[in-house]
Enzyme design. Structure first.
Site: not given
Ligand code: IKT
Length: 328
Positions: A10, A121, A191, A195
């Protein structure tokens, strides 16, 4: 010191950030990369700047001079090269929701032995990977799942916080993510959209860029995510910390502003042996980007995985397992 040879599957927003981060690590050397159109490898190490240039100008790492190869099936083709890689970070979007498990199966089928880490996730995606445990053991693969920010850094923080208590009552993970423009993280944003109420992973995956842009236009660039299907629950349950129903994950992604809309945090509430109810909080610094909070832990776990692998430990673990265990 012999560096750990790292591969990246990726090379979108997250993969490119991972490549840039590796340039700061003496103990880790990037030797193989694959994206959806090609791959590149070099035992002498790959240059993240040159890889990003190949991506920017031509759209694939397969265009990287003599080290690059264009192919319709880059992961299989890279594995067929038997490139010497100690561990791969699977920086892949899990779209469809079975994709990561299918990639893991390709590694199993190839006969490659080493370490795999992901930043997956969804609970259901982790369940698919857990079902491969025996195959990982037979194949000499050390797989560590949930090694990004959440699951990952925040799950591990919860596992640590749990140690002060005899019972964990709740774990609440709330993230705030800010990115300057959604195109830098096309797959991650899809992604996230998956949700939202009314969207499946299939729908989100098949959205055109124009449709994503239109959706974001209607929300002012914000994605508000609540009660997500999130693997922190199964990982904390599997590590014996609390039942999955006690874990909640949600947050806000601002796709038009690199500043976080709120401070990412995990709050773990528990009961001490003296009968007191209290909450431990772990808050990420607002200046740390999603890329830093995902890729940093992923490489930390990759190094842990290499240590386990060298001692002959094969199978599947998670970010929560490789912490102090919770004694009941
Ligand atoms: C998810 O977990 O599905 C969403 C992801 C969250 C990332 C958290 C990062 C936290 C930070 O850096 O403060 C992402 C938005 N896809």
């Amino acid at each position: 010191m012999v560096a750990i040879r790292v591969g990246l599957l990726g090379y979108g927003g997250l993969g490119q950030a991972a490549g840039r981060l590796l340039a700061h690590k003496r103990e880790l050397q990037l030797v193989a990369v694959a994206d959806s159109k090609g791959y590149a490898h070099s035992g002498d190490g790959l240059d993240a700047v040159a890889l990003e240039q190949a991506m920017r100008i031509h759209g694939s790492v397969g265009y990287l001079g003599t080290a690059g190869v264009l192919t319709s099936d880059p992961i299989e083709a890279l594995l067929a090269q038997n490139v010497a890689v100690d561990g791969y970070f699977l920086a892949l979007p899990n779209l469809p929701n079975t994709f990561m498990a299918s990639v893991a199966q390709s590694f199993i089928a190839s006969g490659w032995r080493g370490v795999l880490v992901d930043a997956i996730k969804r609970t259901s995606a982790v369940e698919q990977l857990l079902s491969l445990e025996d195959a990982f053991k037979r194949s000499g693969i050390t797989y560590i799942t949930g090694c990004g920010a959440t699951p990952g850094l925040l799950t591990a923080a919860a596992a640590l916080a749990a140690q002060s208590f005899v019972e964990v009552l709740s774990v609440r993970i709330t993230f705030g993510v800010g990115i300057a423009n959604w195109e830098a993280y096309r797959s991650t944003v899809r992604e996230d959209i998956a949700h939202l109420e009314g969207y499946s992973t299939e729908q989100a995956r098949s959205m055109s860029d124009a449709e994503v842009a239109a959706l974001l236009e209607s929300t002012g660039g914000l994605l508000k995510l609540e009660n997500m299907e999130h693997a922190d629950d199964i990982l904390l349950e599997r590590a014996g910390i609390c039942a999955r129903e006690r874990v909640q994950v949600g947050g806000v992604v601002d796709t038009r502003n690199p500043q976080k809309p709120l401070s990412t945090n995990v709050q773990l509430t528990g009961r001490t042996f003296e009968g007191k109810i209290s909450t431990h909080s772990f808050v990420l610094g607002d200046e740390t980007s999603m890329a830093a909070n995902v890729c940093g832990p992923a490489f930390g776990y990759l190094k842990t995985g290499v240590e386990l692998h060298r001692r002959g430990h094969y199978g599947i673990w998670s970010s929560a397992d490789l912490m102090p265990r919770f004694a009941h």
